[in-house]
Design an enzyme around this catalytic site. Structure first.
Site, PDB file in Angstrom:
ATOM      1  N   SER A 226       7.531 -22.470  42.607  1.00 49.39           N
ATOM      2  CA  SER A 226       7.820 -23.853  42.194  1.00 49.39           C
ATOM      3  C   SER A 226       9.217 -24.608  43.165  1.00 49.39           C
ATOM      4  CB  SER A 226       8.282 -24.099  41.215  1.00 49.39           C
ATOM      5  OG  SER A 226       9.251 -25.056  40.656  1.00 49.39           O
TER       6      SER A 226
ATOM      7  N   TYR B 232      15.923 -21.761  35.831  1.00 49.28           N
ATOM      8  CA  TYR B 232      14.537 -21.790  36.537  1.00 49.28           C
ATOM      9  C   TYR B 232      15.442 -22.376  37.259  1.00 49.28           C
ATOM     10  CZ  TYR B 232      10.216 -22.674  36.957  1.00 49.28           C
ATOM     11  OH  TYR B 232       8.496 -22.722  37.407  1.00 49.28           O
TER      12      TYR B 232
END
Length: 260
Positions: free
Chosen positions: A145, A158
Site C-alpha cells: 500500500s 496499518y
C-alpha cells in the site's frame, strides 16, 4: 518496442492468489486466469472463492478454490504440500482496522493487522518459495500500500504493518538475487472496493463512504489487478521492483482533490 505478454510456460502457469474472496484478490484472479494461468484461490470464506472458481471455469479458464487462513502456519504448510508446481504467488490478503491515534489505538487491532498483512505474507512466501524456485521462472508479488511508503495521522497500525510488508519484499529480493524468482511490490493508493473501508470503520457505512467523498474516480480493484497482471506477465528477465499506483486525484496519502 515493448514485449507483449505471452502465455506462461507450463512449469510456471499456476498462480496462487491470497485474499481472493473479494476486491483486489478476486479481480486479480480473474485477470490472471484470462492471461492463461490456472489460478488457485485462497481465502477464509470458502463459499466466496468456490463461487469465483465456478465463474472462472465457466468462462473457459482454470480455477481451484482452497479455503485457507494465511495466519495459520500449519494450514499453510499443508497447502504447500498440495500444490508443488507453482509459478506465481500473489500475497494480497490483508486489511486495515480502525483509525485511532497511537495514544488510544487498540493493541489487538495492531496485532491482527500485523498477523494478516505481514506474517500471512511471510507464511505463504516461506512455504511456497521452494516450489517457485523449482519452477525455473517464479514470481512473488506483494500487494502492499502507499501506507507502506508514507505515514498519515490515524493510520499508525496499518502504516506500520504495510511498512513491514514493504521491507519484507525489499529484503527478500536482496536475499534471493541470482535465483529464478522475481519479487514484485505493488503499492496501491486510494482504491474503492466493497469491503476495505467498511471493514476498517467496523461496518459504519457513513464513515466508509466519507473516505471517497468528492473523489470522482478512485482506483478500482480491476485497476490494481490489471497492474499486477501486467507486472507478472513481463518477460522473465524484467523485474518490476516497486510500483506505486494512485488515482489521478490523489497526490499523496494526505493530499486528495475532492470536488465538493
Amino acid at each position: 518496442m515493448t514485449s507483449a505478454p505471452s502465455a506462461p510456460a507450463a512449469p510456471s502457469r499456476i498462480a496462487v492468489v491470497t485474499g481472493a474472496s473479494s476486491g483486489i484478490g478476486a479481480a486479480t484472479a480473474r485477470r490472471l486466469a484470462a492471461a492463461g494461468y490456472r489460478v488457485v484461490l485462497t481465502a477464509r470464506r470458502k463459499d466466496r472463492i468456490e463461487a469465483l472458481a465456478e465463474e472462472i471455469n465457466a468462462a473457459g479458464h482454470q480455477a481451484t478454490a482452497y479455503a485457507l487462513d494465511v495466519t495459520d502456519r500449519a494450514a499453510v504448510d499443508e497447502f504447500a504440500t498440495a500444490f508443488r508446481t507453482i509459478g506465481v504467488l500473489v500475497n494480497n490478503a490483508g486489511g486495515a482496522l480502525g483509525t485511532d491515534p497511537v495514544a488510544t489505538g487498540d493493541p489487538a487491532d495492531w496485532r491482527q493487522m500485523y498477523e494478516t498483512n505481514v506474517l500471512g505474507t511471510l507464511n505463504l512466501t516461506q512455504a511456497l518459495l521452494p516450489a517457485l524456485t523449482a519452477s525455473g521462472d517464479g514470481t512473488v508479488v506483494v500487494v502492499s500500500s502507499t501506507a507502506g511508503h508514507a505515514t498519515y495521522e490515524g493510520g499508525a497500525g496499518y502504516v506500520a504493518a504495510k511498512h513491514a510488508e514493504h521491507v519484507l519484499a525489499e529484503t527478500l529480493r536482496l536475499e534471493i538475487v541470482g535465483t529464478p524468482v522475481r519479487v514484485v511490490e505493488i503499492a496501491p493508493g486510494m482504491v474503492k472496493t466493497d469491503e476495505f473501508s467498511l471493514t476498517r470503520h467496523r461496518g459504519d457505512k457513513e464513515k466508509a463512504e466519507k473516505v471517497y467523498e468528492g473523489v470522482a474516480e478512485p482506483l478500482t480493484a480491476d485497476d490494481v489487478a490489471d497492474t499486477i497482471t501486467w507486472a507478472v506477465t513481463r518477460p522473465s528477465h524484467v523485474n518490476i521492483d516497486l510500483m506505486i499506483v494512485r488515482p489521478r486525484a490523489q497526490a499523496s496519502n494526505t493530499k486528495v482533490h475532492r470536488e465538493l
